[in-house]
Design a protein around this motif. Structure first.
Motif, mmCIF file in Angstrom:
data_model
loop_
_atom_site.group_PDB
_atom_site.id
_atom_site.type_symbol
_atom_site.label_atom_id
_atom_site.label_comp_id
_atom_site.label_asym_id
_atom_site.label_seq_id
_atom_site.Cartn_x
_atom_site.Cartn_y
_atom_site.Cartn_z
ATOM 1 N N ALA A 26 58.435 -34.193 97.763
ATOM 2 C CA ALA A 26 58.368 -32.506 97.742
ATOM 3 C C ALA A 26 56.726 -32.170 98.586
ATOM 4 C CB ALA A 26 58.754 -31.810 96.288
ATOM 5 N N ILE A 27 56.567 -30.892 98.532
ATOM 6 C CA ILE A 27 55.654 -30.116 99.278
ATOM 7 C C ILE A 27 55.162 -28.803 98.499
ATOM 8 C CG2 ILE A 27 55.668 -31.328 101.727
ATOM 9 C CD1 ILE A 27 56.237 -27.946 102.728
ATOM 10 N N ASP A 242 56.573 -40.873 103.046
ATOM 11 C CA ASP A 242 54.937 -41.030 101.985
ATOM 12 C C ASP A 242 54.316 -39.667 102.821
ATOM 13 O OD1 ASP A 242 52.401 -42.214 101.920
ATOM 14 O OD2 ASP A 242 52.891 -44.022 103.042
ATOM 15 N N LEU A 243 53.984 -39.063 102.310
ATOM 16 C CA LEU A 243 52.892 -38.312 102.468
ATOM 17 C C LEU A 243 51.771 -38.589 102.950
ATOM 18 C CD1 LEU A 243 55.453 -35.616 101.262
ATOM 19 C CD2 LEU A 243 55.414 -36.259 103.614
ATOM 20 N N SER A 244 51.319 -39.359 102.348
ATOM 21 C CA SER A 244 49.815 -39.945 102.049
ATOM 22 C C SER A 244 48.753 -38.883 103.195
ATOM 23 C CB SER A 244 49.467 -41.366 102.800
ATOM 24 O OG SER A 244 49.875 -42.128 101.587
ATOM 25 N N PHE A 245 49.274 -38.652 104.627
ATOM 26 C CA PHE A 245 48.310 -37.789 105.672
ATOM 27 C C PHE A 245 48.877 -36.640 105.728
ATOM 28 C CE2 PHE A 245 47.431 -42.231 105.805
ATOM 29 C CZ PHE A 245 46.197 -42.349 105.759
ATOM 30 N N ALA A 246 49.706 -36.229 105.342
ATOM 31 C CA ALA A 246 50.077 -34.255 104.951
ATOM 32 C C ALA A 246 49.289 -33.805 104.067
ATOM 33 C CB ALA A 246 51.831 -34.075 103.949
ATOM 34 N N ARG A 249 51.550 -32.127 101.248
ATOM 35 C CA ARG A 249 51.842 -32.844 100.282
ATOM 36 C C ARG A 249 51.798 -32.325 98.599
ATOM 37 N NH1 ARG A 249 49.091 -35.999 96.768
ATOM 38 N NH2 ARG A 249 47.146 -35.845 97.860
ATOM 39 N N SER A 250 52.736 -32.549 98.327
ATOM 40 C CA SER A 250 52.416 -31.959 96.819
ATOM 41 C C SER A 250 51.418 -32.792 96.301
ATOM 42 C CB SER A 250 53.938 -31.395 96.053
ATOM 43 O OG SER A 250 54.342 -31.396 94.953
ATOM 44 N N VAL A 251 50.743 -32.092 94.780
ATOM 45 C CA VAL A 251 50.072 -32.885 94.205
ATOM 46 C C VAL A 251 50.747 -33.385 92.952
ATOM 47 C CG1 VAL A 251 48.548 -32.409 95.541
ATOM 48 C CG2 VAL A 251 49.027 -30.534 93.288
#
Length: 744
Positions: A26-27, A242-246, A249-251
């Motif tokens: 998710a974002i 993989d959203l490591s560098f997005a 990115r949802s936390v």
């Protein structure tokens, strides 16, 4: 907490540590995310909020190209950014969809092309100052800082003024894992955190790793509902994206609750790096939601990078200063070790105060075999020896700790004088070492909340779940059994002192060995010289007695004659042994000398044939000599003949009746290669590498040899600049070859 809840807490805590923060599925809702396949640039995943922000059904966009969402012209602009080199500047592409402006950013990770569209904020200019002007001013101020603390203070003040966050602080990670706030710029309404410690669990290891690889993270509004991706998994791999560098990115929900418990709804964090290590964070927080534009965030990221370089540079200067401050004492202590008449650590025992000053210690203990020297505040002798033995078991040549009682429980009994220890030792069989001691320094650390309760449990509709701590009130903890930390300079001094000790100790050992070799050579020379005269006398007397007692005489005369023969043989053998011992001593000491001169190979072969042919004839051995015509060598005639006679004599000795021994010499390049071949019993593969060792034949059960012949022969050949080599096959014979320089 009751036992059942405790078990649930431990399980949830373990799950928290394994939370897939890189793959949230998710974002955050302030933008839209697309995942495209390449090279067709087809949409394979899209965030569900594309319907609310852009008016497009997410399911209908799947399988379409970008023009279906942005139109041909805007889609081409994004594709240009997609085709750009990865190292090029990631400049946002301005996009308008459904009358809303967006900034489009592109990056690749784990085989996925990710396009993020963040709502554009064109009127964001706090206090009417341009970000570019602020950047120039900030860089100038950062470069003007003379101390690390001044550098920190300038950074937090400037970032707060530029971004408008209510609080900006610098958080430094400590060796133990927790962190401390070392600089802060906050609005009057904010609670102050400067100087407070935060437990390591506030930033779990997986989050730290993400901070290490990704310079900047932002949460504009912590109280948000995560926007899922459609579909949930990547169609090409079946795995989460993989959203490591997005940026979007949802936390973790625990982190968002943590923020709200701290009284902030918006945050931004910028990593501070020291090489590849995460040194700390610039942490920004705001009571109200706040979205800082991309260009402003990039300016802050640049500040973080510049600050990281400045911190590394200034810390490097500080380390150099610490090292330089130790050099004078190290020089004096190295001289004391070198001048000591006993051993290196005995020399240190005469400089106790300087030794303590070297490491800013209050006590020092020096162990040298059975002696123990103590100076200043030290534990008892038995306690020191017990501690030293434990340190040796750690396997660390230089050991340092400032909370000794926490890892070595017996030290708790003397923590008042030795809570900290720095120790070195040398790799010797006898007990040795230097141990510096620092006393306990009781201190009170101020924590932001109870460090023992970073997380708690709460009931929810789905059952028990983890809840971040709600209290950030100052929690004072008195620390006992801890000394001041050993600095980089202290560790440098200990390592350098140990290096000097090793060098001095090695020099002493080499000197002793040289003296021993010299004494041995002198003894061999004296003994050989003193024995030659009586051996000569015995030989002469044996000759005279031999004339008096004929072997053809009476029975008693025959016995006396036989005994005299035995004495002569023993005397000859003793003389040969003395000569071998002298040669061996010279070879070992590297003082073996030769007197080379031009000689003909044919002459050497004639001499060898005259001397050794009787031995070959006695065993019916076919002995042949072959040499290329007119071969001349530059060699010592006596020594070269010694080599040939030894090799040929061995060949005859170990070749059975009616065997063959062949001796040859041929020219190869600038050398003459001599070869001695036989058809003897040969040498086994296990024994062959050792045939040139001293006393080899004696070890192999040959009582008729000294075991030095081949060893000396190799030394003679090497003195001529050549090599002696052996090849053999059991049952087929052996071949020894050696080289000597040729004369054209």
């Amino acid at each position: 907490m009751n036992p059942d809840n405790q078990e649930a807490f431990e399980e949830l805590l373990a799950n928290c540590a394994d939370e897939p923060i890189r793959f949230p599925g998710a974002i955050q809702p302030h933008g839209v995310l697309l995942m495209l396949s390449e090279p067709d640039f087809v949409i394979r995943q899209v965030s569900a909020n594309v319907l609310q922000l852009m008016g497009h059904d997410p399911d209908r966009l799947l399988g379409k190209t970008l023009d279906a969402l942005f139109g041909l012209e805007q889609a081409e602009a994004i594709l240009v950014a997609c085709r750009a080199a990865p190292e090029s500047d990631n400049v946002p592409v301005a996009i308008v969809v459904n009358q809303l402006r967006f900034d489009a950013l592109v990056h690749r990770h784990q085989g996925a092309l990710i396009v993020e569209l963040e709502q554009h904020l064109s009127d964001y200019r706090p206090e009417g100052v341009s970000g570019e002007a602020n950047m120039g001013r900030m860089l100038q101020r950062l470069q003007s800082a003379k101390t690390l603390q001044a550098l920190y203070e300038i950074s937090v003040r400037e970032i707060q003024a530029m971004t408008g966050y209510d609080r900006v602080l610098i958080y430094r990670f400590e060796e133990e894992g927790h962190g401390q706030v070392i600089a802060e710029a906050s609005a009057p309404s904010m609670e102050l955190y400067k100087g407070l410690f935060f437990p390591a669990s506030d930033i779990p290891e997986q989050a730290r790793e993400l901070y290490r690889t990704n310079w900047l993270r932002i949460i504009p509004h912590a109280d948000y509902a995560p926007v899922p991706l459609v579909p949930e998994l990547r169609p090409d791999t079946g795995a989460p994206l993989d959203l490591s560098f997005a940026t979007l990115r949802s936390v973790s929900p625990i982190h968002r609750q943590y923020m709200k418990n701290m009284g902030v709804l918006s945050s931004m964090s910028i990593s501070l790096m020291e090489g590849e290590r995460l040194w700390g964070l610039i942490s920004c927080g705001n009571r109200e939601p706040l979205l800082v534009p991309h260009e402003m965030r990039m300016a802050c990221q640049t500040i973080g990078q510049v600050l990281s370089l400045q911190i590394s540079a200034m810390e490097a200067l500080e380390l150099t200063r610490q090292r330089d401050a130790k050099l004078a004492n190290l020089k004096v202590l190295a001289a004391a070790m070198a001048e000591s008449t006993h051993n290196v650590f005995d020399g240190l025992s005469h400089e106790p105060q300087r030794l303590m000053d070297l490491a800013d210690a209050c006590g020092v203990a020096i162990l040298e075999d059975n002696k123990l020297h103590r100076h200043g505040q030290c534990p008892e002798p038995e306690q020191i020896r017990e501690l030293h033995k434990w340190i040796l078991e750690t396997g660390q040549p230089v050991f340092a700790h400032h909370n000794l009682g926490s890892i070595f429980s017996p030290a708790q009994a003397y923590q008042e004088v030795a809570s900290g220890v720095l120790a070195i030792h040398l790799p010797k069989p006898v007990e040795n070492g230097v141990l510096w001691f620092r006393p306990e320094v009781k201190q009170t650390l101020q924590w932001s909340g109870d460090p023992q309760k970073p997380l708690d449990l709460e009931n929810s509709e789905t059952g028990l779940r983890l809840r971040p701590r709600t209290s950030f009130e100052i929690w004072k903890v008195e620390m006992a059994g801890i000394s001041t930390k050993w600095t980089h300079g202290d560790l440098f001094a200990a390592n350098d002192l140990r290096r000097s000790a090793l060098e001095n100790d090695l020099a002493r050992q080499v000197h002793k060995e040289r003296l021993a070799v010299q004494a041995r050579d002198e003894l061999v020379a004296v003994v050989s010289h003193d024995l030659r005269s009586p051996m000569t006398v015995i030989s002469m007397l044996c000759g005279m007695m031999q004339k008096a007692f004929s072997s053809d005489g009476s029975h008693s005369s025959k016995r006396i004659s036989s005994a005299i023969d035995t004495m002569q043989q023993a005397t000859s053998r003793m003389n040969a042994l003395l000569e071998d011992l002298l040669d061996t001593s010279k070879i070992d000491a590297g003082r073996y000398t030769i007197n080379p001169q031009p000689i003909a190979v044919s002459q050497i072969f004639e001499d060898a044939f005259s001397l050794l042919s009787p031995l070959a004839i006695a065993k019916a051995i076919d002995m042949s000599f072959q040499a290329e015509p007119d071969l001349k060598i530059n060699a010592d005639p006596e020594r070269l003949f010694q080599v040939l006679s030894n090799l040929i004599g061995n060949a005859i000795k170990f070749t059975p009746q009616k065997g063959r021994v062949g001796i040859s010499a041929m020219s190869v390049g600038n050398e003459i290669v001599f070869s001695v071949r036989d058809t003897g019993e040969g040498i086994t593969a296990e024994q062959l590498p050792h045939v040139f060792d001293r006393y080899w034949t004696i070890k192999e059960g040959n009582p008729n040899g000294t075991g030095l012949g081949l060893y000396i022969s190799r030394g003679i050949v090497q003195a001529h600049g050549g090599k002696l080599h052996a090849e053999s096959q059991p049952g087929k014979g052996s071949e020894f070859t050696f080289t000597v320089p040729k004369i054209d």
